[in-house]
Every structure is written in structure tokens, then in C-alpha cells.
Design an enzyme around this catalytic site. Structure first.
Site, PDB file in Angstrom:
ATOM      1  NE  ARG A 214      -4.105   1.860   0.635  1.00 20.84           N
ATOM      2  CZ  ARG A 214      -4.582   2.869  -0.072  1.00 20.84           C
ATOM      3  NH1 ARG A 214      -3.975   3.225  -1.192  1.00 20.84           N
ATOM      4  NH2 ARG A 214      -5.659   3.510   0.320  1.00 20.84           N
ATOM      5  N   GLY A 215       0.881   1.967  -1.093  1.00 19.98           N
ATOM      6  CA  GLY A 215       1.814   3.063  -1.271  1.00 19.98           C
ATOM      7  C   GLY A 215       1.811   4.084  -0.163  1.00 19.98           C
ATOM      8  CD  GLU A 216      -3.240   5.598   2.179  1.00 22.42           C
ATOM      9  OE1 GLU A 216      -3.794   5.535   3.285  1.00 22.42           O
ATOM     10  OE2 GLU A 216      -3.778   6.091   1.165  1.00 22.42           O
ATOM     11  CG  ASP A 217      -0.389   2.031   4.878  1.00 17.14           C
ATOM     12  OD1 ASP A 217      -0.831   3.163   5.126  1.00 17.14           O
ATOM     13  OD2 ASP A 217      -1.071   0.994   4.928  1.00 17.14           O
ATOM     14  CB  THR A 218       5.178   0.549   3.190  1.00 15.82           C
ATOM     15  OG1 THR A 218       4.667  -0.029   1.981  1.00 15.82           O
ATOM     16  CG2 THR A 218       4.385   0.062   4.382  1.00 15.82           C
ATOM     17  NE  ARG A 219       4.347   4.685  -4.162  1.00 13.72           N
ATOM     18  CZ  ARG A 219       4.386   3.808  -5.161  1.00 13.72           C
ATOM     19  NH1 ARG A 219       5.547   3.504  -5.710  1.00 13.72           N
ATOM     20  NH2 ARG A 219       3.283   3.232  -5.585  1.00 13.72           N
TER      21      ARG A 219
ATOM     22  N   GLY B  96      -7.270   5.655 -11.285  1.00 11.44           N
ATOM     23  CA  GLY B  96      -8.531   5.020 -11.606  1.00 11.44           C
ATOM     24  C   GLY B  96      -8.819   3.828 -10.724  1.00 11.44           C
TER      25      GLY B  96
ATOM     26  CD  GLU C  41      -0.572  -4.849  -6.585  1.00 14.47           C
ATOM     27  OE1 GLU C  41      -0.327  -3.810  -7.224  1.00 14.47           O
ATOM     28  OE2 GLU C  41      -0.055  -5.102  -5.467  1.00 14.47           O
TER      29      GLU C  41
END
Length: 536
Positions: free
Chosen positions: A31-36, A64, A98
Site C-alpha cells: 500500500r503506497g501511502e503506508d510504506t512506499r 482510476g 494483486e
């Protein structure tokens, strides 16, 4: 307390596809906002540093509602996935898509799955509760068709061993990140270099070079492997490189240094070496890194001076292997040990020759033994000698159906027959082997472009009567002049082509062009000789 936990590996019993058929070793699902920019970024760097081919999606892809096809394709093209379950992972439909795709690949293709719990309670993932489970309440109405698949995928993803953790402190996270790449590397059996199969006579050589490396010692060692061209120096180095891949912090294997230094220059090779060791961050010091480097096919001292110097920059416990045809270079460099690769003994040479013929579907091992037992061929000094009667019988069998039409024979060996057949060229597509001694022709009448019609060609031998065994030593001046003079009898245009897909053996003494044909395909090629050629 929230924690970072590492699941063990989970994989299907279905055999995984060969590593060579996959573009990536690892697909990262997160999850990008958590760990990117934190945990995932550090893990990605550690995986790449370990030589593990890792896919991490571009942030621009996430636009999207529907998951980008590129991500689904990347999962299919990966040998394994690392799923980083974080607090908001389930709030992203992309992440859950995914997850479903990953678990489908695990079931159908043997895709290996590694799962990490990042600052999320294991029970929340297991039971879809807490902040992690809140997302499923909203999905039940708007995403009914997929909720069941996601929940089933979550159940399957936890079918592995859990490693406990007790804290979220960064220094403990860094410990996990340091351990994960090695664990993944071992599980996937990552090997960066392809050495092929059916290696003959190589085990004893590998054992002797390993002894020279003194892996139990913490000092730095530089070892050299030397021998004639094609004897197996690079293959030996590749096998050792793969075997020792877990022993070193950084590794590099710049191949064909002699050739590449002439075409792209030494700065290109030096940058490759630095990138491998520093991972693109050339502001980092190399002094404390334990590295394993193979400098392959070195042919000039300047190359060693540029790439290695005196070796004083190597970290403690580092190892370097240099492969070369020139023993003198190793002596001048002052290597700690050197090893000369010996020629194959009788039985090894016989086995290798059998493999070459087996590649042409001749089942050589049984056939050679039977002919040898009947004294119809002998194998003195590692060379096969055929009885004259056998040779004549083979010639007659080939001529039998078309006695006076060499253009319809499957084998061509007599220069006059070749000249006649290629001048007529009708039916020439039947030819499978062509051996042309140009020294026996005053001039060549046929157009060389007719070779393009030989779509079944497996052996092409254009020579001047000089024994191929002279290639292992220096070619005498008179032989060189003869080769070049005879080769000039065939005038090749820049558009010259010949079929090569079925080709197993290619020898062309004095090949006049600077490049092989544009349609050249050496996928099945086993042996190549282009002595005294103009190939660049």
C-alpha cells in the site's frame, strides 16, 4: 502492540517455471501511502543490492479504479511475490486485486509467496477485523463479486510459518530488511549467471580453484585462471560465482573485458563495476565492502590497472578471480595463486564429442562404441580416425539415389562436386553439411548467395586445408597467407546471408566480412571457428 512480522515462504506443489523464462525474481505488493517511501523503499533497495530482480510499481500507474494491466503482467512475469500487509492494505482495491492474482499464480504456476505484516496485528489480517477489516464492510455491497475471492486469498496467504517480532523500532526493522534478501535468495535459488547443462570435465577444476580462494580466511585474495581459448575458464568462474553468491555483500562479473574495452572503452567497464558494487550510489565508500569480483577474459595489463589496481580498496575477506589466456598478465599483477585449466582427458573429450553429435540426433555414445569395438574407427590422442572403407561406404550411400547430381545430396565434401552443385543449385535445399577446401579450387564459379537456399544446413566448413588443431597455437605466416589468399576466391557482398537456425558447427577461415549475416541465429550453434577473419 503493532509489529513487523515476517511470514515464511508459501508455495504451491506445482513446479515453478524456469527462472530464465521470468523477467523478475520478486514482485512487491504494498500500500503506497503506508510504506512506499519507508519500509518498502528500504526493502526494494536491499533486494536489488542482493542481485534479486525486483518489480516495484511506478506511482503513476495507480490511477482510476481498475488495476493496470502492466501490474498483472508483472506478477505473471515474476517468480515470487512479497506481500506487505499494512494497516491500509485492504483499503486499496488495487492491492486486493494483486493479492488475488498472486495467489492464483501460486496455485497454477508454483509462484512463491512471502508475506510480511507491517505495523498490523496478525489477528486483524487473519480474521479481517480492526482497521484492516474495516475495508471489507464497505466492499460487501459495492464489490460483492470479489470479496469472496479476496477472503479466500487471505486465508491461503497465511499458510506459512510466522516469525515473531515484538517491536516497531526502526533498528529492528532494519534487521528484518537485512535478513529478508538472503532468505529470498536461498529460497528462489537465484543465480545470476547461466552456465548451461551437460558440463564435462569441470568438477575437478572447480574444486581446485575453490581451494585457491581460501574461503576460510579473512584476508583478501586475488586468483588467476588461465588457459587456451575455449577451454572453459569463463564457465569455471561462473559456476564458482554462483556457488559463492551468498558469501559476499557485493558481487560483479564484467564479461569479455578484452573485447568490450576495445568497443566501448575501459570507462564503460569501470562504471559497470562501480554500479554493481555501489548500486548506482557512487558517493558510497567501497573500502569496507566484502566483494567478490570476476574480471573475465582480460588481455591487457591496462585493463587490470584500471579495474583493479593494486587491490588496496578491497574490503576485508574480498575475493577476485581473473580469467585470461595470458599467464604473464597474472604474474605482473602479482596474483596470490593461479590455475591452468587442463585439456580434457580421453574419456572427457569422448563424452563432449558425443554430446555435440547427440545435439544433431546422432545418438553418438552407442554408435561410437560399436564402431570402435569393430575397429572401424579409432580414437588416438583424443582424435577420431575413420577407416577408409567406412568413409567410402558413407560417400556411396550419399551418392546412391542421385549418382551424378550432387545438388541433390545431403552432404557435400568434394570441391568439384560443391562447385557443380552450387552452380546448378536446383534441389540444393537438401544439403545438411558442406565442407569446402578452397585450396583445391582455382576459382569459385558459383554465387555464394546460393548458400541462402540451404535451409537444412547443420555444418558449414569453409577452409584452406589448414588443420583446425593449429588454432590452439600460433598460425604460421605461410598458413595465414594461404588462408587469406584462398578466402579471397569467394566474393561476399554486404547482403550475404546463409541459414543458421539448424547450424551446429561453423568454421570459415579468413571470413572476409566484418560481421556475420543480419539473419544469423546461433541458438543451436555448438562450435564456432572464424580464424583470420575480419570480424570486428
Amino acid at each position: 502492540m503493532a509489529s513487523t512480522s515476517f511470514f515464511g515462504v508459501s508455495s504451491s506443489s506445482t513446479p515453478s517455471m524456469a527462472a530464465a523464462s521470468k523477467s523478475y525474481d520478486v514482485f512487491l505488493s504494498f500500500r503506497g501511502e503506508d510504506t512506499r517511501y519507508t519500509f518498502t523503499n528500504y526493502l526494494y533497495q536491499a533486494l536489488v543490492k542482493r542481485g534479486i530482480r525486483t518489480f516495484r510499481d511506478d506511482e503513476q500507474l495507480r490511477r482510476g479504479e481498475a488495476i493496470a494491466p502492466e501490474l498483472l503482467k508483472a506478477i505473471e512475469d515474476s517468480r515470487s511475490s512479497v506481500i506487505i500487509f499494512s494497516e491500509n492494505y485492504a483499503h486499496s482495491r488495487w492491492c486486493l486485486d494483486e493479492l488475488v492474482k498472486i495467489m492464483d499464480c501460486r496455485k497454477d504456476e508454483g509462484h512463491t509467496v512471502f508475506s510480511i505484516l507491517y505495523h498490523v496485528d496478525p489477528s486483524h489480517v487473519r480474521n479481517q477485523t480492526g482497521r484492516f477489516g474495516e475495508a471489507f464492510t464497505g466492499y460487501e455491497e459495492s464489490w460483492k463479486d470479489k470479496v469472496g475471492k479476496v477472503e479466500n486469498s487471505l486465508k491461503r496467504s497465511r499458510q506459512s510459518f510466522w516469525m515473531a517480532s515484538t517491536t516497531t523500532r526502526r533498528r529492528y526493522e532494519s534487521n528484518y530488511i537485512q535478513k529478508m534478501p538472503n532468505r529470498i535468495f536461498r529460497q528462489l535459488n537465484c543465480k545470476r549467471l547461466d552456465v548451461g547443462t551437460n558440463l564435462v570435465g569441470i568438477d575437478s577444476c572447480i574444486n581446485k580453484v575453490n581451494l585457491l580462494l581460501h574461503m576460510g580466511s579473512n584476508d583478501n585474495r586475488i586468483s588467476g585462471i588461465y588457459g587456451i581459448g575455449g577451454i572453459g575458464k569463463t564457465t569455471i568462474a561462473k559456476v564458482i560465482y554462483n556457488e559463492l553468491s551468498l558469501e559476499f555483500e557485493c558481487m560483479s562479473f564484467p564479461e569479455n573485458i578484452g573485447t568490450i574495452s576495445n568497443t566501448k572503452g575501459l570507462p564503460h567497464l569501470k562504471n559497470q563495476l562501480l554500479d554493481d558494487i555501489l548500486y548506482g550510489d557512487q558517493g558510497t565508500s567501497m573500502m569496507n565492502k566484502r566483494v567478490f569480483i570476476v574480471l573475465d577474459d582480460v588481455d591487457h595489463l591496462q585493463q587490470l590497472e584500471c579495474l583493479l589496481g593494486n587491490g588496496g580498496w578491497l574490503g576485508e575477506g574480498s575475493r577476485v578471480i581473473i580469467t585470461t589466456r595470458n599467464k604473464h598478465l597474472l604474474t605482473v599483477q602479482g596474483v596470490d595463486d593461479m590455475y591452468e585449466v587442463p585439456e580434457l582427458n580421453f574419456w572427457e573429450a569422448n563424452k563432449l564429442f558425443s554430446l555435440i553429435l547427440d545435439g544433431c540426433n546422432f545418438y553418438a555414445e552407442i554408435g561410437l562404441k560399436n564402431l570402435n569395438d569393430m575397429c572401424l574407427l579409432t580414437i588416438p590422442y583424443n582424435m577420431i580416425r575413420m577407416h577408409d572403407l567406412i568413409r567410402k561406404m558413407a560417400w556411396e550411400i550419399i551418392r546412391e539415389d542421385y549418382p551424378r547430381k550432387p545438388n541433390k545430396w545431403s552432404r557435400l565434401w568434394d570441391p568439384r562436386d560443391i562447385d557443380s552443385a552450387l552452380t546448378i543449385y536446383k534441389g540444393i535445399h537438401r544439403v545438411e553439411t558442406l565442407s569446402l577446401d578452397l585450396s583445391k579450387l582455382k576459382r569459385v564459379r558459383f554465387n555464394p548467395n546460393v548458400l541462402e537456399k540451404m535451409t537444412r544446413l547443420r555444418l558449414l566448413n569453409v577452409h584452406s586445408g589448414v588443420s583446425p588443431f593449429s588454432y590452439y597455437g600460433r598460425i604460421a605466416n605461410e598458413d595465414y597467407d594461404d588462408i587469406i589468399g584462398n578466402a579471397s576466391k569467394m566474393k561476399l557482398g554486404l547482403d550475404f546471408e546463409f541459414p543458421s537456425f539448424e547450424l551446429r558447427y561453423l568454421r570459415w577461415d579468413g571470413y572476409p566480412l566484418e560481421f556475420l549475416p543480419s539473419n544469423f541465429d546461433g541458438e543451436n550453434l555448438i562450435e564456432l571457428h572464424l580464424k583470420c577473419s575480419n570480424i570486428k
